[in-house]
Write a protein that holds these residues in place. Structure first.
Motif, mmCIF file in Angstrom:
data_model
loop_
_atom_site.group_PDB
_atom_site.id
_atom_site.type_symbol
_atom_site.label_atom_id
_atom_site.label_comp_id
_atom_site.label_asym_id
_atom_site.label_seq_id
_atom_site.Cartn_x
_atom_site.Cartn_y
_atom_site.Cartn_z
ATOM 1 N N GLY A 1 0.825 -1.217 0.000
ATOM 2 C CA GLY A 1 0.000 0.000 0.000
ATOM 3 C C GLY A 1 0.849 1.252 0.000
ATOM 4 N N PHE A 2 1.959 1.238 0.770
ATOM 5 C CA PHE A 2 2.871 2.380 0.786
ATOM 6 C C PHE A 2 3.495 2.597 -0.588
ATOM 7 N N ALA A 3 3.961 1.512 -1.186
ATOM 8 C CA ALA A 3 4.585 1.612 -2.508
ATOM 9 C C ALA A 3 3.568 2.094 -3.541
ATOM 10 N N THR B 1 1.626 6.207 -7.229
ATOM 11 C CA THR B 1 0.489 7.025 -7.662
ATOM 12 C C THR B 1 0.851 8.506 -7.666
ATOM 13 N N ALA B 2 1.552 8.953 -6.632
ATOM 14 C CA ALA B 2 1.971 10.358 -6.572
ATOM 15 C C ALA B 2 2.929 10.691 -7.714
ATOM 16 N N VAL B 3 3.846 9.787 -8.030
ATOM 17 C CA VAL B 3 4.787 10.021 -9.127
ATOM 18 C C VAL B 3 4.049 10.075 -10.463
ATOM 19 N N LEU C 1 3.789 13.153 -13.181
ATOM 20 C CA LEU C 1 4.145 13.032 -14.593
ATOM 21 C C LEU C 1 2.981 13.432 -15.504
ATOM 22 N N ILE C 2 1.765 13.074 -15.125
ATOM 23 C CA ILE C 2 0.598 13.464 -15.920
ATOM 24 C C ILE C 2 0.423 14.980 -15.897
#
Length: 134
Positions: free
Chosen positions: A62-64, A69-71, A75-76
């Motif tokens: 879940g942490f990974a 998701t934040a990265v 990028l989007i």
């Protein structure tokens, strides 16, 4: 009102205003990466090292997932800003080319009928052969 809109458009599309807007948006997106890094990677490692808390494999996944998701969100956001600015710059360059063509239509020089040298359009006497021009 039309003049006001033109002034606002020239203000908003100046390079430094656009750069500042991009900087604020990229900074906000990058903040989410830093937050995800500290919350989802560094803090759990510190918790395990200090013995404050133990995590299951599901917690680690879940942490990974949250960090990835934040990265991806960053990028989007960067891609959308890049495409948006590229299209705005293309539109501005097209309008600048049209303005340059309009400016280029008015000649600023003429040719002396006697010595065939190029002189200013408002000249009444040729600076090269000193002939009087009509």
């Amino acid at each position: 009102m039309k003049r006001f809109i033109e002034e606002f458009k020239s203000f908003a599309l100046r390079g430094n205003v656009m750069d500042m807007a991009v900087g604020v948006l990229i900074g906000g997106a990058f903040t989410s990466i830093v937050t995800a890094l500290t919350t989802n990677l560094i803090q759990p490692i510190l918790d395990v090292v200090t013995g404050a808390k133990m995590y299951t494999l599901q917690d680690v996944a879940g942490f990974a997932n949250a960090f990835v998701t934040a990265v991806v969100n960053f990028l989007i956001t960067a891609l959308v800003l890049f495409v948006l600015l590229k299209s705005i710059n293309k539109l501005l360059s097209v309008s600048l080319i049209k303005k340059k063509e309009e400016e280029a239509a008015a000649p600023t020089t003429k040719v002396c009928p006697y010595c065939k040298s190029e002189i200013h359009i408002d000249a009444t006497r040729c600076p090269h052969c000193t002939s009087e021009l009509a």
